[in-house]
Design a protein around this motif. Structure first.
Motif, PDB file in Angstrom:
ATOM      1  N   UNK A 164      17.081   5.377  80.254  1.00  0.00           N
ATOM      2  CA  UNK A 164      16.709   4.688  79.016  1.00  0.00           C
ATOM      3  C   UNK A 164      16.499   5.648  77.844  1.00  0.00           C
ATOM      4  N   UNK A 165      16.627   6.971  78.081  1.00  0.00           N
ATOM      5  CA  UNK A 165      16.608   7.905  76.961  1.00  0.00           C
ATOM      6  C   UNK A 165      15.426   8.846  76.880  1.00  0.00           C
ATOM      7  N   UNK A 166      14.677   9.038  77.976  1.00  0.00           N
ATOM      8  CA  UNK A 166      13.492   9.911  77.928  1.00  0.00           C
ATOM      9  C   UNK A 166      13.885  11.368  77.701  1.00  0.00           C
ATOM     10  N   UNK A 167      14.803  11.869  78.509  1.00  0.00           N
ATOM     11  CA  UNK A 167      15.260  13.254  78.348  1.00  0.00           C
ATOM     12  C   UNK A 167      15.987  13.425  77.020  1.00  0.00           C
ATOM     13  N   UNK A 198       9.547   3.660  77.189  1.00  0.00           N
ATOM     14  CA  UNK A 198      10.944   3.390  76.866  1.00  0.00           C
ATOM     15  C   UNK A 198      11.396   2.129  77.610  1.00  0.00           C
ATOM     16  N   UNK A 199      11.621   1.022  76.901  1.00  0.00           N
ATOM     17  CA  UNK A 199      12.046  -0.215  77.560  1.00  0.00           C
ATOM     18  C   UNK A 199      13.545  -0.202  77.842  1.00  0.00           C
ATOM     19  N   UNK A 200      13.978  -1.134  78.681  1.00  0.00           N
ATOM     20  CA  UNK A 200      15.422  -1.335  78.856  1.00  0.00           C
ATOM     21  C   UNK A 200      15.993  -1.866  77.544  1.00  0.00           C
ATOM     22  N   UNK A 215      20.681  -3.544  70.751  1.00  0.00           N
ATOM     23  CA  UNK A 215      20.636  -2.086  70.882  1.00  0.00           C
ATOM     24  C   UNK A 215      21.797  -1.583  71.744  1.00  0.00           C
ATOM     25  N   UNK A 216      22.116  -2.354  72.776  1.00  0.00           N
ATOM     26  CA  UNK A 216      23.231  -1.972  73.635  1.00  0.00           C
ATOM     27  C   UNK A 216      24.547  -2.031  72.855  1.00  0.00           C
ATOM     28  N   UNK A 217      24.709  -3.031  72.017  1.00  0.00           N
ATOM     29  CA  UNK A 217      25.925  -3.146  71.204  1.00  0.00           C
ATOM     30  C   UNK A 217      26.073  -1.932  70.294  1.00  0.00           C
ATOM     31  N   UNK A 254      21.059   0.287  81.769  1.00  0.00           N
ATOM     32  CA  UNK A 254      20.447   1.245  80.855  1.00  0.00           C
ATOM     33  C   UNK A 254      21.515   1.823  79.937  1.00  0.00           C
ATOM     34  N   UNK A 255      21.078   2.560  78.909  1.00  0.00           N
ATOM     35  CA  UNK A 255      22.030   3.221  78.020  1.00  0.00           C
ATOM     36  C   UNK A 255      22.939   4.159  78.810  1.00  0.00           C
TER      37      UNK A 255
END
Length: 366
Positions: free
Chosen positions: A135-138, A251-253, A258-260, A288-289
C-alpha cells in the motif's frame, strides 16, 4: 556543588571525545546534554542546540568515510544497512488524502525547523507506518528522503539477525548509532520482526531485551534525522512501542479513484488511457498499488515476449479476474469495456457476461 560536578564530568567527556576524533559521538553526547539540561539550565541547553544546528554538514552524507562507516556483522561481514542516495522516484506516488497530509506535514516541519526550535519545539523525529503489504509504506519513506534531499538508510534484517546469542542486539545498536550520526531517513522495515510483544511466550529472551533497547533508541532519536518504522502486522507489536512514536500513519487499501490514478501512470498516455484505467481499476479492485503495478507490468512484458499487443494481454488479465467478481461488478465492467470500443460480442468473450445482460445494463444506464 553536585550540579557543578555533573557539569565538570560533561566537559571532561566532551574533551575526551574531541581529542580522540569522534565527531559523531560528540554530536550524540551534545544531544544528551541538551535533554539533560533542558530543565536544569535552559540557557545552556539553548546554546548547545544552536551549536549543534550550526555545525557544518557534508554535501553528501554518504560519500567517503561515511559509507565505509556503515557497520557490519562480525561473522558474515555483511553491511547492516542499505544506503540509498540520492533517492529518485519515477513519478509522484498516489496517496490517500489523510496519508498525503501527514507526509507533507513532516516535510513542512523540516523546512521550517528553525522556527520550531525557536519556539522550543522540534520537527517530527519518529513515525510508525502501518498497513497491508503493497500500500506504499516503503515508498513513502523513499518519498520523504527524496523531498528532504537526504539519504535513506534501511535496516537489513537478513544481516542483522544473527544465530549467535547476543549478536543481534549488538548489530541493532551499532546500526542505530550509525544512523543517529548523519542526517537521514532511517527505515526499520518489517518492524514487527524485531519489536514483537514481550509477553509472547515463543520469543527468546534476547529478542525481548532487544525491544527494550529499541524503545530507548526511539525516545533518544535526534531531531537531525527521521526514524520510520513500517509493519504489515501491527497486532504483533509490543504495546509499549506505539506510544514511543510521535506520528502514526495508517495506509489504507486504495479506493477505486486512487487506483485509477495510479494505473494511469503505469499504462502511459494514449487515446483510451482514461477509459482503460477505469476498466483496470474495476478489474483490480481489492488489490494494493503494488499488486496492480505488478499485473500491468507483467502484461506489458508478455506482450513483448509473445509479440502481441498490450490489449491482448490485458484481455487475459480482465478475463481471469472477472471470473471471481460479483454479477453486479461484472455488469459494470462490461459497460466500461464497451466504452473502450469493444463490441458486445468481444465484451462477452472478455468477461463471460451474456449479451442479453449487457443490453439490459445499457438500458438501465441510458
Amino acid at each position: 556543588m553536585e550540579q557543578k560536578q555533573v557539569e565538570g564530568s560533561d566537559v571532561v567527556q566532551l574533551a575526551r571525545l574531541a581529542l580522540i576524533g569522534k565527531p559523531k559521538d560528540i554530536q550524540m553526547y551534545v544531544r544528551r546534554l541538551i535533554n539533560r539540561y533542558k530543565l536544569l539550565i535552559p540557557e545552556l541547553a539553548d546554546q548547545l542546540g544552536t551549536v549543534l544546528r550550526e555545525a557544518p554538514k557534508h554535501s553528501s552524507p554518504l560519500r567517503g568515510a561515511a559509507v565505509e562507516a556503515i557497520p557490519v556483522d562480525l561473522d558474515s561481514r555483511l553491511q547492516l544497512a542499505r544506503p540509498e542516495f540520492p533517492v529518485i522516484l519515477p513519478s509522484e506516488p498516489v496517496w490517500d488524502s489523510q496519508v498525503k497530509e501527514q507526509l507533507e506535514q513532516m516535510v513542512l516541519e523540516r523546512e521550517r525547523q528553525e522556527e520550531l526550535f525557536q519556539a522550543g519545539l522540534h520537527p517530527t523525529k519518529s513515525a510508525l507506518f502501518t498497513g497491508a503489504p503493497g500500500v506504499g509504506k516503503t515508498l513513502a519513506a523513499r518519498w520523504l528522503a527524496q523531498r528532504l534531499n537526504c539519504p535513506l538508510i534501511t535496516l537489513d534484517l537478513s544481516a542483522v539477525m544473527s544465530s549467535f546469542l547476543g549478536r543481534t542486539g549488538n548489530n541493532v545498536r551499532n546500526v542505530l548509532d550509525y544512523a543517529k550520526g548523519i542526517p537521514c531517513v532511517f527505515l526499520l522495515d518489517e518492524f514487527d520482526a524485531i519489536a514483537k510483544r514481550r509477553d509472547d511466550a515463543v520469543e527468546i529472551g534476547e529478542l525481548k531485551r532487544l525491544v527494550t533497547v529499541l524503545l530507548q533508541e526511539i525516545d533518544e532519536w535526534p531531531a537531525s534525522g527521521l526514524l520510520i518504522a513500517a509493519t504489515n502486522h501491527p497486532e504483533l507489536l509490543d504495546p509499549a512501542v506505539w506510544r514511543r512514536f510521535e506520528v502514526l500513519v495508517k495506509f489504507p487499501m486504495p479506493l477505486e479513484e486512487q487506483m485509477r490514478e495510479s494505473i494511469l501512470r503505469h499504462i502511459g498516455e494514449s487515446d483510451n488511457a482514461a477509459v482503460w484505467s477505469r476498466v483496470l481499476a474495476r478489474t483490480l479492485q481489492g488489490s494494493s498499488f503494488a499488486d496492480a503495478e505488478r499485473e500491468i507490468l507483467r502484461a506489458k512484458r508478455q506482450a513483448i515476449i509473445r509479440q502481441q499487443s498490450v490489449t491482448e494481454q490485458l484481455k487475459e488479465l480482465v478475463h481471469d479476474r472477472s471470473q471471481t467478481m460479483s454479477r453486479e461488478d461484472r455488469s459494470l465492467l462490461a459497460l466500461d469495456l464497451l466504452a473502450t470500443g469493444l463490441s458486445q460480442r468481444d465484451v462477452n468473450d472478455w468477461t463471460g457476461v451474456s449479451r442479453d445482460t449487457i443490453r439490459k445494463a445499457l438500458k438501465q444506464v441510458n
